[in-house]
Design a protein around this motif. Structure first.
Motif, PDB file in Angstrom:
ATOM      1  N   TYR A 259    -120.318  -0.839 -28.470  1.00 18.70           N
ATOM      2  CA  TYR A 259    -120.119  -2.293 -28.434  1.00 18.70           C
ATOM      3  C   TYR A 259    -119.172  -2.594 -27.282  1.00 18.70           C
ATOM      4  O   TYR A 259    -118.026  -2.147 -27.263  1.00 18.70           O
ATOM      5  N   THR A 260    -119.652  -3.357 -26.312  1.00 18.33           N
ATOM      6  CA  THR A 260    -118.927  -3.510 -25.039  1.00 18.33           C
ATOM      7  C   THR A 260    -118.436  -4.936 -24.767  1.00 18.33           C
ATOM      8  O   THR A 260    -117.968  -5.212 -23.666  1.00 18.33           O
ATOM      9  N   LYS A 261    -118.537  -5.815 -25.744  1.00 20.48           N
ATOM     10  CA  LYS A 261    -118.102  -7.193 -25.505  1.00 20.48           C
ATOM     11  C   LYS A 261    -116.631  -7.405 -25.874  1.00 20.48           C
ATOM     12  O   LYS A 261    -116.062  -8.461 -25.602  1.00 20.48           O
ATOM     13  N   LEU A 262    -116.025  -6.391 -26.499  1.00 16.53           N
ATOM     14  CA  LEU A 262    -114.618  -6.419 -26.867  1.00 16.53           C
ATOM     15  C   LEU A 262    -113.976  -5.074 -26.544  1.00 16.53           C
ATOM     16  O   LEU A 262    -114.660  -4.043 -26.497  1.00 16.53           O
ATOM     17  N   SER A 263    -112.684  -5.105 -26.344  1.00 20.20           N
ATOM     18  CA  SER A 263    -111.907  -3.865 -26.289  1.00 20.20           C
ATOM     19  C   SER A 263    -110.757  -3.980 -27.271  1.00 20.20           C
ATOM     20  O   SER A 263    -110.395  -5.090 -27.699  1.00 20.20           O
ATOM     21  N   LEU A 264    -110.186  -2.839 -27.666  1.00 21.83           N
ATOM     22  CA  LEU A 264    -109.101  -2.856 -28.642  1.00 21.83           C
ATOM     23  C   LEU A 264    -107.815  -3.345 -27.986  1.00 21.83           C
ATOM     24  O   LEU A 264    -107.461  -2.927 -26.878  1.00 21.83           O
ATOM     25  N   GLY A 265    -107.140  -4.251 -28.679  1.00 16.91           N
ATOM     26  CA  GLY A 265    -105.860  -4.770 -28.202  1.00 16.91           C
ATOM     27  C   GLY A 265    -104.719  -4.282 -29.063  1.00 16.91           C
ATOM     28  O   GLY A 265    -104.778  -3.208 -29.668  1.00 16.91           O
ATOM     29  N   LYS A 266    -103.703  -5.089 -29.178  1.00 20.40           N
ATOM     30  CA  LYS A 266    -102.495  -4.715 -29.906  1.00 20.40           C
ATOM     31  C   LYS A 266    -102.688  -4.855 -31.412  1.00 20.40           C
ATOM     32  O   LYS A 266    -103.616  -5.517 -31.883  1.00 20.40           O
ATOM     33  N   LEU A 267    -101.801  -4.208 -32.146  1.00 19.83           N
ATOM     34  CA  LEU A 267    -101.718  -4.381 -33.595  1.00 19.83           C
ATOM     35  C   LEU A 267    -100.488  -5.235 -33.845  1.00 19.83           C
ATOM     36  O   LEU A 267     -99.352  -4.779 -33.646  1.00 19.83           O
ATOM     37  N   ASP A 268    -100.679  -6.485 -34.232  1.00 18.03           N
ATOM     38  CA  ASP A 268     -99.552  -7.416 -34.284  1.00 18.03           C
ATOM     39  C   ASP A 268     -99.820  -8.499 -35.330  1.00 18.03           C
ATOM     40  O   ASP A 268    -100.948  -8.678 -35.799  1.00 18.03           O
ATOM     41  N   SER A 269     -98.783  -9.223 -35.685  1.00 13.29           N
ATOM     42  CA  SER A 269     -98.909 -10.352 -36.599  1.00 13.29           C
ATOM     43  C   SER A 269     -99.579 -11.509 -35.857  1.00 13.29           C
ATOM     44  O   SER A 269     -99.670 -11.500 -34.635  1.00 13.29           O
ATOM     45  N   TYR A 270    -100.022 -12.491 -36.656  1.00 14.22           N
ATOM     46  CA  TYR A 270    -100.689 -13.628 -36.028  1.00 14.22           C
ATOM     47  C   TYR A 270    -100.352 -14.893 -36.804  1.00 14.22           C
ATOM     48  O   TYR A 270    -100.371 -14.908 -38.041  1.00 14.22           O
ATOM     49  N   ALA A 271    -100.025 -15.955 -36.064  1.00 15.75           N
ATOM     50  CA  ALA A 271     -99.729 -17.271 -36.643  1.00 15.75           C
ATOM     51  C   ALA A 271     -98.628 -17.205 -37.696  1.00 15.75           C
ATOM     52  O   ALA A 271     -98.711 -17.851 -38.744  1.00 15.75           O
ATOM     53  N   GLY A 272     -97.607 -16.393 -37.431  1.00 14.69           N
ATOM     54  CA  GLY A 272     -96.445 -16.342 -38.305  1.00 14.69           C
ATOM     55  C   GLY A 272     -96.613 -15.494 -39.550  1.00 14.69           C
ATOM     56  O   GLY A 272     -95.729 -15.493 -40.414  1.00 14.69           O
ATOM     57  N   SER A 273     -97.698 -14.763 -39.664  1.00 14.95           N
ATOM     58  CA  SER A 273     -97.913 -13.933 -40.852  1.00 14.95           C
ATOM     59  C   SER A 273     -97.049 -12.675 -40.782  1.00 14.95           C
ATOM     60  O   SER A 273     -96.699 -12.194 -39.708  1.00 14.95           O
ATOM     61  N   LYS A 274     -96.704 -12.134 -41.954  1.00 10.12           N
ATOM     62  CA  LYS A 274     -95.938 -10.893 -42.010  1.00 10.12           C
ATOM     63  C   LYS A 274     -96.838  -9.683 -41.799  1.00 10.12           C
ATOM     64  O   LYS A 274     -96.391  -8.643 -41.323  1.00 10.12           O
ATOM     65  N   GLU A 275     -98.103  -9.817 -42.176  1.00 11.02           N
ATOM     66  CA  GLU A 275     -99.062  -8.715 -42.027  1.00 11.02           C
ATOM     67  C   GLU A 275     -99.477  -8.577 -40.566  1.00 11.02           C
ATOM     68  O   GLU A 275     -99.599  -9.565 -39.846  1.00 11.02           O
ATOM     69  N   LYS A 276     -99.696  -7.341 -40.148  1.00  9.30           N
ATOM     70  CA  LYS A 276    -100.144  -7.096 -38.780  1.00  9.30           C
ATOM     71  C   LYS A 276    -101.672  -6.922 -38.758  1.00  9.30           C
ATOM     72  O   LYS A 276    -102.247  -6.287 -39.642  1.00  9.30           O
ATOM     73  N   PHE A 277    -102.272  -7.496 -37.745  1.00  4.54           N
ATOM     74  CA  PHE A 277    -103.736  -7.463 -37.611  1.00  4.54           C
ATOM     75  C   PHE A 277    -104.132  -6.787 -36.296  1.00  4.54           C
ATOM     76  O   PHE A 277    -103.428  -6.923 -35.286  1.00  4.54           O
ATOM     77  N   GLN A 278    -105.262  -6.099 -36.333  1.00  5.86           N
ATOM     78  CA  GLN A 278    -105.819  -5.557 -35.108  1.00  5.86           C
ATOM     79  C   GLN A 278    -106.300  -6.719 -34.228  1.00  5.86           C
ATOM     80  O   GLN A 278    -107.031  -7.598 -34.684  1.00  5.86           O
ATOM     81  N   HIS A 279    -105.872  -6.731 -32.976  1.00  4.11           N
ATOM     82  CA  HIS A 279    -106.311  -7.733 -32.023  1.00  4.11           C
ATOM     83  C   HIS A 279    -107.400  -7.148 -31.127  1.00  4.11           C
ATOM     84  O   HIS A 279    -107.451  -5.936 -30.910  1.00  4.11           O
ATOM     85  N   PHE A 280    -108.243  -8.011 -30.605  1.00  3.58           N
ATOM     86  CA  PHE A 280    -109.338  -7.597 -29.734  1.00  3.58           C
ATOM     87  C   PHE A 280    -109.282  -8.416 -28.453  1.00  3.58           C
ATOM     88  O   PHE A 280    -109.026  -9.626 -28.490  1.00  3.58           O
ATOM     89  N   VAL A 281    -109.543  -7.748 -27.349  1.00  2.00           N
ATOM     90  CA  VAL A 281    -109.562  -8.423 -26.042  1.00  2.00           C
ATOM     91  C   VAL A 281    -111.001  -8.777 -25.719  1.00  2.00           C
ATOM     92  O   VAL A 281    -111.889  -7.906 -25.727  1.00  2.00           O
ATOM     93  N   ILE A 282    -111.230 -10.057 -25.407  1.00  3.25           N
ATOM     94  CA  ILE A 282    -112.577 -10.521 -25.096  1.00  3.25           C
ATOM     95  C   ILE A 282    -112.917 -10.167 -23.650  1.00  3.25           C
ATOM     96  O   ILE A 282    -112.192 -10.529 -22.722  1.00  3.25           O
ATOM     97  N   LEU A 283    -114.013  -9.437 -23.469  1.00  6.72           N
ATOM     98  CA  LEU A 283    -114.393  -8.960 -22.130  1.00  6.72           C
ATOM     99  C   LEU A 283    -115.453  -9.866 -21.506  1.00  6.72           C
ATOM    100  O   LEU A 283    -116.183 -10.574 -22.175  1.00  6.72           O
TER     101      LEU A 283
END
Length: 292
Positions: A268-292
């Protein structure tokens, strides 16, 4: 041919008794035992459909109904045969051909009162649906239970399908003639199953936000989202999907795991793996994806 009179008879298009004009009427008489047979071509006054009507008048058995009125017993046969008050499954051409064909033959058997064949046909329709859905088992009993376990039918519907299985088994092995009402109920159950699995399912997928459990369908939806997204953005999967994230109903995590595997392997080549970080103030960390 000229119109001779008007009769009330079943119409194969209106599915009920309607007034028909008799376009042609040929009579053959048998004199040893007084019987008149009328062969008629009739036309519905409502929809214009033409059909054939055979009327056997048992004149020898005439009986009195009033002081100056007599009734001749008649047997009436129409072609095409009519199952009054019944509407066949709409859009049957959208149903897989094997299922549609055995359903049509079962309906025809009921219509012409071939009760034994109808019972066998309704059971065979369940078999055809199991085959089409690739539901396996050593017996139809097991396959019906698997339909329920797979969520294709409810537990209540499975119980009804077992009843049709009994009906078909009795017809095939004991040459049992089911009563017309039982066959009509069984037919209605089969038709509801066909409509639910093939007609409504297809219609809903194009008009409603249906649940997506299959990974291939998930990837198709994801790609459509990415086609209008901004390249270079780094976002969690739920943000990319937006409100459509609700359509995965517990399957999103497993789809994300498969997506990460496909990105890592390069399939799958339309995304690449990004950072593992929180989002929108959440305490949980989510896998981020970079849009290619």
């Amino acid at each position: 041919m000229t119109k001779q009179n008007v009769v009330t008879t079943p119409c194969c298009a209106c599915d009920r008794d309607t007034r028909h004009d008799v376009l042609a009427n040929h009579i053959e008489s048998e004199y040893e035992y007084r019987v008149d047979t009328h062969y008629q071509i009739v036309e519905c006054r409502g929809c214009g459909t033409k059909s054939f009507r055979k009327v056997i008048a048992w004149i020898e058995d005439v009986y009195q109904v009033e002081e100056d009125e007599w009734e001749v017993p008649k047997d009436v046969i129409t072609y095409p045969s009519v199952l009054k008050g019944h509407k066949a499954v709409p859009d049957i051409d959208r149903v897989p051909s094997v299922v549609a064909e055995i359903y049509r033959q079962s309906l025809e058997a009921i219509t012409v009162q071939s009760s034994i064949l109808a019972g066998i046909g309704l059971r065979a329709t369940i078999e055809a649906i199991c085959n089409e859905r690739k539901v396996t088992g050593r017996s139809l009993e097991q396959r019906i239970d698997k339909l329920a376990k797979a969520g294709l039918v409810s537990t209540i519907d499975a119980d009804r399908l077992h009843a049709i299985r009994f009906l078909g088994n009795d017809a095939a092995h004991e040459i049992y003639v089911s009563d017309p009402n039982s066959l009509l109920i069984a037919l209605r159950i089969i038709e509801n199953l066909i409509v639910s699995l093939y007609i409504l399912d297809g219609a809903a997928s194009g008009a409603l936000d249906t649940l997506i459990k299959n990974y291939t369908e998930f990837e198709t939806l994801l790609s459509s989202k990415l086609s209008v997204a901004t390249k270079g953005d780094e976002l969690p999967l739920s943000r990319i999907l937006g409100r459509d994230a609700r359509r995965f109903h517990g399957y999103l995590k497993s789809h994300e795991t498969q997506l990460i595997s496909n990105i890592t392997s390069g399939t799958y080549t339309k995304l690449s793996l990004g950072k593992l970080d929180s989002y929108a103030g959440s305490k949980e960390k989510f896998q981020h994806f970079v849009i290619l």
